[in-house]
Enzyme design. Structure first.
Site, PDB file in Angstrom:
ATOM      1  N   ASP A   1       0.906   2.604  -5.609  1.00  0.00           N
ATOM      2  CA  ASP A   1       0.352   2.724  -4.258  1.00  0.00           C
ATOM      3  C   ASP A   1       1.390   3.425  -3.387  1.00  0.00           C
ATOM      4  O   ASP A   1       2.445   2.871  -3.093  1.00  0.00           O
ATOM      5  CB  ASP A   1       0.038   1.316  -3.728  1.00  0.00           C
ATOM      6  CG  ASP A   1      -0.600   1.353  -2.343  1.00  0.00           C
ATOM      7  OD1 ASP A   1      -0.823   2.463  -1.814  1.00  0.00           O
ATOM      8  OD2 ASP A   1      -0.865   0.273  -1.789  1.00  0.00           O
TER       9      ASP A   1
ATOM     10  N   LYS B   1      -0.144   7.507   7.406  1.00  0.00           N
ATOM     11  CA  LYS B   1       1.110   7.230   8.121  1.00  0.00           C
ATOM     12  C   LYS B   1       1.962   8.479   8.263  1.00  0.00           C
ATOM     13  O   LYS B   1       2.437   8.787   9.343  1.00  0.00           O
ATOM     14  CB  LYS B   1       1.913   6.165   7.383  1.00  0.00           C
ATOM     15  CG  LYS B   1       1.089   5.091   6.730  1.00  0.00           C
ATOM     16  CD  LYS B   1       0.864   3.908   7.609  1.00  0.00           C
ATOM     17  CE  LYS B   1      -0.166   3.000   6.961  1.00  0.00           C
ATOM     18  NZ  LYS B   1      -0.326   1.727   7.604  1.00  0.00           N
TER      19      LYS B   1
ATOM     20  N   TRP C   1       0.705  -6.102   0.480  1.00  0.00           N
ATOM     21  CA  TRP C   1      -0.287  -5.725   1.494  1.00  0.00           C
ATOM     22  C   TRP C   1      -1.526  -6.569   1.221  1.00  0.00           C
ATOM     23  O   TRP C   1      -2.012  -6.614   0.090  1.00  0.00           O
ATOM     24  CB  TRP C   1      -0.581  -4.241   1.340  1.00  0.00           C
ATOM     25  CG  TRP C   1      -1.561  -3.666   2.308  1.00  0.00           C
ATOM     26  CD1 TRP C   1      -1.560  -3.811   3.664  1.00  0.00           C
ATOM     27  CD2 TRP C   1      -2.685  -2.834   1.989  1.00  0.00           C
ATOM     28  NE1 TRP C   1      -2.606  -3.118   4.204  1.00  0.00           N
ATOM     29  CE2 TRP C   1      -3.310  -2.510   3.202  1.00  0.00           C
ATOM     30  CE3 TRP C   1      -3.210  -2.318   0.814  1.00  0.00           C
ATOM     31  CZ2 TRP C   1      -4.429  -1.702   3.270  1.00  0.00           C
ATOM     32  CZ3 TRP C   1      -4.328  -1.516   0.865  1.00  0.00           C
ATOM     33  CH2 TRP C   1      -4.935  -1.212   2.086  1.00  0.00           C
TER      34      TRP C   1
HETATM   35  C1  LIG Z   1       0.794  -0.750   0.936  1.00  0.00           C
HETATM   36  C2  LIG Z   1      -0.373  -0.056   1.548  1.00  0.00           C
HETATM   37  N1  LIG Z   1      -1.237   0.546   0.754  1.00  0.00           N
HETATM   38  C3  LIG Z   1      -2.297   1.217   1.232  1.00  0.00           C
HETATM   39  C4  LIG Z   1      -2.534   1.294   2.580  1.00  0.00           C
HETATM   40  C5  LIG Z   1      -3.746   2.060   2.966  1.00  0.00           C
HETATM   41  O1  LIG Z   1      -3.832   2.573   4.189  1.00  0.00           O
HETATM   42  P1  LIG Z   1      -4.955   3.638   4.556  1.00  0.00           P
HETATM   43  O2  LIG Z   1      -6.213   3.202   3.900  1.00  0.00           O
HETATM   44  O3  LIG Z   1      -5.016   3.604   6.022  1.00  0.00           O
HETATM   45  O4  LIG Z   1      -4.479   4.934   4.004  1.00  0.00           O
HETATM   46  C6  LIG Z   1      -1.659   0.641   3.469  1.00  0.00           C
HETATM   47  C7  LIG Z   1      -1.891   0.629   4.907  1.00  0.00           C
HETATM   48  O5  LIG Z   1      -1.415  -0.137   5.669  1.00  0.00           O
HETATM   49  C8  LIG Z   1      -0.542  -0.037   2.926  1.00  0.00           C
HETATM   50  O6  LIG Z   1       0.345  -0.634   3.705  1.00  0.00           O
END
Ligand SMILES: Cc1ncc(COP(=O)(O)O)c(C=O)c1O
Length: 409
Positions: free
Chosen positions: A219, A255, A137
């Site tokens: 994560d 999500k 990411w």
């Molecule tokens: C691998 C990964 N980590 C963390 C996040 C964090 O998302 P959010 O800050 O919207 O919870 C995402 C979102 O796309 C992700 O794909």
């Protein structure tokens, strides 16, 4: 021209995924398809407000005991304890021995940033070198650098030729990492590849992390999306805990609850000694206070209400199965159509991979042509969100992929 304090401020490039979404929204073509943004779409290609979320929101509005006073600095306790239990499991030894806890954060990103700030400024035993997977990411690097890490290095993850996990090189890289480095790992549904280590592979990874004295930052942004089952998707995280490792894990509810903009996350900390918990909490308190002071309440109230009620939890689990089931079906549908068209190459990786993202193997030039000629928006790495596909557009998408694969290198 008069002087401005900002004359010397340079400009930065836009963030690809948000820029892509902006272009998609501006595109007037009626066939346009959005495979870029990382959010669930229903079969009608619409965002889905989960019925259980709507139901709980209504009851919150009617609840006279609820007000808009500040939450504590570390957030809503009923939320973070339920979220931590959902991740580590109700029978977790770390939880039962009071060696694990969670603090509410600004979604998964905020949890990662708090973790990075904490490691960089309060934990002298770790080096300021963080390892991320290639690819990962795109925000991981930025987050750790902004938190004060000196260096972000990469470990092998993806074997482009085999379209599979490159375990051998991954283990070599971790083995070569300086002791006490930080290693960031996706708990499940790896973004962008959709390829997770198997349980046996995780065991090997954990062994090396332990032997090389690396500090794991996990994560968990997609619990439930890999298999449709919350416990199965938490297996790797629980394995780290069972192996006696200390680690932190960033949890996102964006999500799996479909509440992206509510920014609901939890940073889980697992230590080996219960007596360090108050000290760690005191440091996290100062970090949050000096940043955003305290988190927003509404989203955390929703998640807390669901996770602390058996009936609502069951309803939510059904929603998760609906979402992960649709992802599986769309992978199958696209693969079937590409194979029926005789599109050059193999397409089994579309169904071998799991979760919301498929790593198609399309080249950057092929992706660009999909955008420019076919109005199909995807990241230049070839990552697609399979939820952007539906029975209504699958033919169009497959034919366009066929066209770019056969005409562009
Ligand atoms: C691998 C990964 N980590 C963390 C996040 C964090 O998302 P959010 O800050 O919207 O919870 C995402 C979102 O796309 C992700 O794909």
């Amino acid at each position: 021209m008069a002087f401005s304090w900002f004359d010397e401020v340079g400009s930065m490039p836009p963030i690809e995924v948000f820029e892509l979404n902006r272009k998609f929204l501006e595109d007037k073509d009626t066939n346009k398809v959005n495979l870029g943004i990382g959010a669930y779409r229903s079969e009608e290609l619409k965002p889905w407000v989960l019925p259980v979320v709507k139901q709980v929101e209504r009851s919150i509005v009617e609840d006279a005991s609820i007000n808009f006073e500040y939450l504590p600095i570390l957030g809503l306790e009923s939320f973070s304890s339920a979220a931590t239990r959902m991740l580590l499991g109700a029978d977790s030894a770390a939880l039962n021995e009071n060696r694990a806890f969670g603090v509410q954060t600004l979604s998964g990103t905020g949890a990662l940033r708090l973790a990075a700030d904490f490691l960089a400024s309060c934990v002298p035993s770790v080096t300021k070198i963080a390892y991320i997977s290639t690819p990962t990411w795109e925000n991981h690097r930025l987050l750790f650098l902004k938190a004060g890490f000196n260096e972000v290095r990469e470990y092998h993850y993806w074997d482009a030729e085999k379209r599979a996990l490159d375990l051998k090189n991954m283990l070599n890289d971790l083995n070569d990492a300086p002791e006490r480095s930080v290693v960031i790992l996706h708990a499940c549904s790896h973004n962008p590849t959709g390829v997770d280590p198997t349980r046996d592979e995780w065991k090997e990874i954990v062994k090396i992390i332990k032997a090389r004295k690396l500090f794991p930052v996990l994560d968990s942004a997609y619990q439930g999306f890999a298999s449709g089952d919350l416990d199965a998707d938490a297996w790797a995280v629980r394995h780290f805990a069972e192996q006696g490792l200390e680690f932190v894990c960033a949890q996102s509810f964006a999500k799996n609850f479909g509440i992206y903009s509510s920014r609901v996350g939890n940073l889980v900390v697992v230590t080996s000694k219960a007596e360090t918990v108050p000290k760690i909490k005191s440091q996290l308190t100062i970090l949050v206070r000096g940043n955003y002071s305290n988190p927003p309440a509404q989203g955390a109230r929703i998640v807390s209400a669901v996770l602390n009620d058996e009936k609502l939890t069951q309803l939510w689990k059904e929603h998760i199965r609906t979402m992960s089931g649709r992802m599986k079906n769309m992978r199958q549908l696209l693969r079937g159509k590409l194979e029926a068209l005789g599109t050059p190459g193999t397409w089994n990786h579309l169904t071998d991979q799991i979760g919301m993202f498929a790593y198609t193997g399309l080249t950057e030039a092929q992706c660009q042509q999909l955008i420019d000629k076919h109005h199909i928006y995807l990241l230049k790495s070839g990552r697609i969100n399979v939820c952007g596909i539906a029975p209504g557009n699958a033919d169009y998408v497959a034919k366009a992929i066929h066209e770019v694969v056969t005409t562009v290198k």
